[in-house]
Design an enzyme around this catalytic site. Structure first.
Site, mmCIF file in Angstrom:
data_model
loop_
_atom_site.group_PDB
_atom_site.id
_atom_site.type_symbol
_atom_site.label_atom_id
_atom_site.label_comp_id
_atom_site.label_asym_id
_atom_site.label_seq_id
_atom_site.Cartn_x
_atom_site.Cartn_y
_atom_site.Cartn_z
ATOM 1 N N ASP A 133 20.772 59.381 25.066
ATOM 2 C CA ASP A 133 19.488 60.254 25.365
ATOM 3 C C ASP A 133 19.181 60.438 26.738
ATOM 4 O O ASP A 133 19.187 59.434 27.697
ATOM 5 C CB ASP A 133 18.199 59.705 24.680
ATOM 6 C CG ASP A 133 17.281 60.580 24.390
ATOM 7 O OD1 ASP A 133 17.302 61.834 24.497
ATOM 8 O OD2 ASP A 133 15.979 60.183 24.014
ATOM 9 N N ASN B 296 19.172 69.401 16.844
ATOM 10 C CA ASN B 296 19.599 69.796 18.324
ATOM 11 C C ASN B 296 20.344 71.148 18.058
ATOM 12 O O ASN B 296 20.049 71.763 19.077
ATOM 13 C CB ASN B 296 20.713 68.672 18.517
ATOM 14 C CG ASN B 296 20.283 67.321 18.861
ATOM 15 O OD1 ASN B 296 20.722 66.506 18.760
ATOM 16 N ND2 ASN B 296 18.734 67.358 19.081
#
Length: 233
Positions: free
Chosen positions: A13, A61
């Protein structure tokens, strides 16, 4: 290190935040993250980590991010998996590549063909296991497993832990020993490998993923080796 984790998962991340902080385009963060992944893979082999997994993207995503970012991400996958399968390391070190998720439904045909090639050409390798989770949501994995089990069994009493594991997309992977998440936001997402995370140790780094290098990865492994895993005792 006396105790090594068998299966390490990395949730990389912070690529976007890294790029924004430096005034760069978002795709540059993903590009640097991909380069960092290559470094961590090589370092993990030096540490003798047998199973190494990376969560590359969830379904959200790919569905919710801007088209330009999605295209850049798919281009990065294409370039990096091409380099992976054309390189000597994956064959020299007998690395088996597996890819988990709904990528076949989500990705363009040339990328699907490339990923299938990576799987096919390494399927007999048995030294290291390199796993990528692409267009993957853990809650969808569990729903899929429940659906398959419901088709096979009439009585709940016939269903065992082994039954559940055998119907997961991740049926060939061992339980997670250590999950590393970068990016300074200590949380889990979309039920990642929820069945196999039951006894996992967690390591959260404040660093955005492009800044989380091999030394940081080694530090996470060293911390794991010092922890006591009582497993209910």
């Amino acid at each position: 290190m006396n105790i090594l984790p068998k299966h390490v998962v990395v949730i990389p991340d912070g690529n976007r935040r890294w790029a924004k902080a430096l005034g760069k385009e978002i795709w540059e963060g993903h590009f640097q993250g991909a380069k960092n992944t290559e470094r961590i893979i090589e370092h993990a082999k030096k540490l003798n980590i047998q199973y190494l997994s990376f969560w590359g993207s969830s379904e959200d995503n790919l569905a919710k991010r801007p088209l330009a970012e999605k295209k850049a991400l798919l281009d990065i996958y294409l370039k990096n998996f091409t380099r992976l399968i054309k390189g000597e390391e994956v064959f020299r070190d007998r690395v088996r590549v597996s890819i988990v998720g709904k990528w076949r439904e989500q990705f363009p045909a040339p990328l699907v063909a490339l990923l299938d090639r990576c799987i096919e050409e390494t399927k007999m390798h048995d030294q290291y296991y390199l796993n990528f989770f692409l267009a993957y949501n853990g809650d969808q994995e569990m729903l899929s497993a429940i659906g398959r089990i419901a088709e096979q069994y009439d009585k709940a009493s016939s269903i065992t832990e082994k039954t559940i594991k055998e119907n997961l997309w991740t049926k060939d992977l061992p339980s997670v020993d250590l999950l590393i998440r970068t990016g300074g936001e200590p949380h889990l997402s979309a039920g990642f490998m929820m069945w196999d995370m039951a006894n996992a140790q967690l390591f959260f780094s404040e660093k955005n993923y492009p800044d989380f290098g091999p030394d940081d990865f080694k530090g996470a492994i060293e911390e794991y080796s010092k922890r006591s895993r009582r497993l209910g005792e």
